[in-house]
Motif scaffolding. Structure first.
Motif, PDB file in Angstrom:
ATOM      1  N   GLN A  21      47.442   0.201  23.296  1.00 37.29           N
ATOM      2  CA  GLN A  21      47.846  -0.602  24.450  1.00 37.29           C
ATOM      3  C   GLN A  21      48.597   0.199  25.508  1.00 37.29           C
ATOM      4  OE1 GLN A  21      46.855  -3.788  24.822  1.00 37.29           O
ATOM      5  NE2 GLN A  21      45.814  -3.559  22.873  1.00 37.29           N
ATOM      6  N   LEU A  22      49.003   1.418  25.185  1.00 34.47           N
ATOM      7  CA  LEU A  22      49.726   2.227  26.168  1.00 34.47           C
ATOM      8  C   LEU A  22      48.853   2.498  27.389  1.00 34.47           C
ATOM      9  CD1 LEU A  22      51.615   4.905  24.042  1.00 34.47           C
ATOM     10  CD2 LEU A  22      52.618   3.073  25.407  1.00 34.47           C
ATOM     11  N   ASP A  23      49.431   2.343  28.563  1.00 35.13           N
ATOM     12  CA  ASP A  23      48.688   2.582  29.799  1.00 35.13           C
ATOM     13  C   ASP A  23      48.252   4.037  29.921  1.00 35.13           C
ATOM     14  OD1 ASP A  23      49.037  -0.095  30.564  1.00 35.13           O
ATOM     15  OD2 ASP A  23      50.961   0.365  31.519  1.00 35.13           O
ATOM     16  N   ASN A 128      54.547  -5.180  25.927  1.00 33.87           N
ATOM     17  CA  ASN A 128      55.293  -4.839  27.152  1.00 33.87           C
ATOM     18  C   ASN A 128      56.569  -4.080  26.837  1.00 33.87           C
ATOM     19  OD1 ASN A 128      53.406  -5.927  28.904  1.00 33.87           O
ATOM     20  ND2 ASN A 128      54.359  -7.953  28.869  1.00 33.87           N
ATOM     21  N   LYS A 131      55.613  -0.470  25.967  1.00 32.01           N
ATOM     22  CA  LYS A 131      55.276   0.277  27.188  1.00 32.01           C
ATOM     23  C   LYS A 131      56.536   0.688  27.939  1.00 32.01           C
ATOM     24  CE  LYS A 131      50.739  -1.800  28.008  1.00 32.01           C
ATOM     25  NZ  LYS A 131      49.932  -2.609  28.936  1.00 32.01           N
ATOM     26  N   GLN A 132      57.477  -0.234  28.067  1.00 29.90           N
ATOM     27  CA  GLN A 132      58.718   0.054  28.784  1.00 29.90           C
ATOM     28  C   GLN A 132      59.540   1.115  28.061  1.00 29.90           C
ATOM     29  OE1 GLN A 132      59.471  -1.065  31.821  1.00 29.90           O
ATOM     30  NE2 GLN A 132      61.265   0.256  31.783  1.00 29.90           N
ATOM     31  N   THR A 134      58.517   3.460  26.032  1.00 31.56           N
ATOM     32  CA  THR A 134      57.907   4.794  26.134  1.00 31.56           C
ATOM     33  C   THR A 134      58.109   5.385  27.521  1.00 31.56           C
ATOM     34  OG1 THR A 134      55.719   3.838  26.602  1.00 31.56           O
ATOM     35  CG2 THR A 134      56.209   4.400  24.308  1.00 31.56           C
ATOM     36  N   LYS A 135      58.056   4.563  28.558  1.00 32.08           N
ATOM     37  CA  LYS A 135      58.312   5.063  29.919  1.00 32.08           C
ATOM     38  C   LYS A 135      59.738   5.551  30.060  1.00 32.08           C
ATOM     39  CE  LYS A 135      54.850   2.235  32.211  1.00 32.08           C
ATOM     40  NZ  LYS A 135      54.593   1.081  33.071  1.00 32.08           N
TER      41      LYS A 135
END
Length: 139
Positions: A21-23, A128, A131-132, A134-135
């Protein structure tokens, strides 16, 4: 260029599905530990590492992690994110306990940026949050 890798172990597919799911999934070197022998696992010189696993029963990591203990214990000065699935009916003490075991092993010599625990298949909220987190590793 930033060196970053994801190492994950997934039997039911829950942990694997979160990775996918990671962008920026394609910007990471990804290692499916299910397809590797313990002797093949090499954390190389990656600066950023995500480690994902499921938890067995009362907080136990899969046996594979005991076999790669030497590689894990030699990692130093890495930025690490831990994530994995577990079953909450074992109680808070054991829920996703494999991540607690990994954290205990790695935190003395490395920077644990996050530890994300989730139950079953990752929900949109969990995705979500992952993702946040990891960013934020790169800030």
């Amino acid at each position: 260029m930033i060196s970053k890798a994801i190492y994950y172990f997934s039997i039911t597919g829950n942990t694997k599905s979160l990775v996918e799911q990671l962008d920026d999934f394609t910007e990471w070197d990804v290692y499916d530990l299910n397809d590797m022998k313990p002797s093949e696992v090499n954390f190389k010189d990656y600066e950023y590492i995500l480690i994902g696993t499921m938890t067995l029963g009362r907080g136990v990591p899969p046996a594979f992690f005991r076999k790669i203990f030497p590689q894990l214990s030699t990692m130093e000065k890495r930025k690490i994110g831990l994530f994995g699935s577990g079953q909450s009916h074992y109680g808070d003490e054991y829920f996703c306990g494999a991540l607690d075991v990994l954290e205990g092993l790695l935190e003395k010599k490395n920077d644990i940026n996050f530890k994300l625990k989730f139950e079953s298949y990752p929900t949109p909220i969990v995705i979500n949050e992952f993702k946040q987190l990891t960013k934020e590793m790169f800030i």
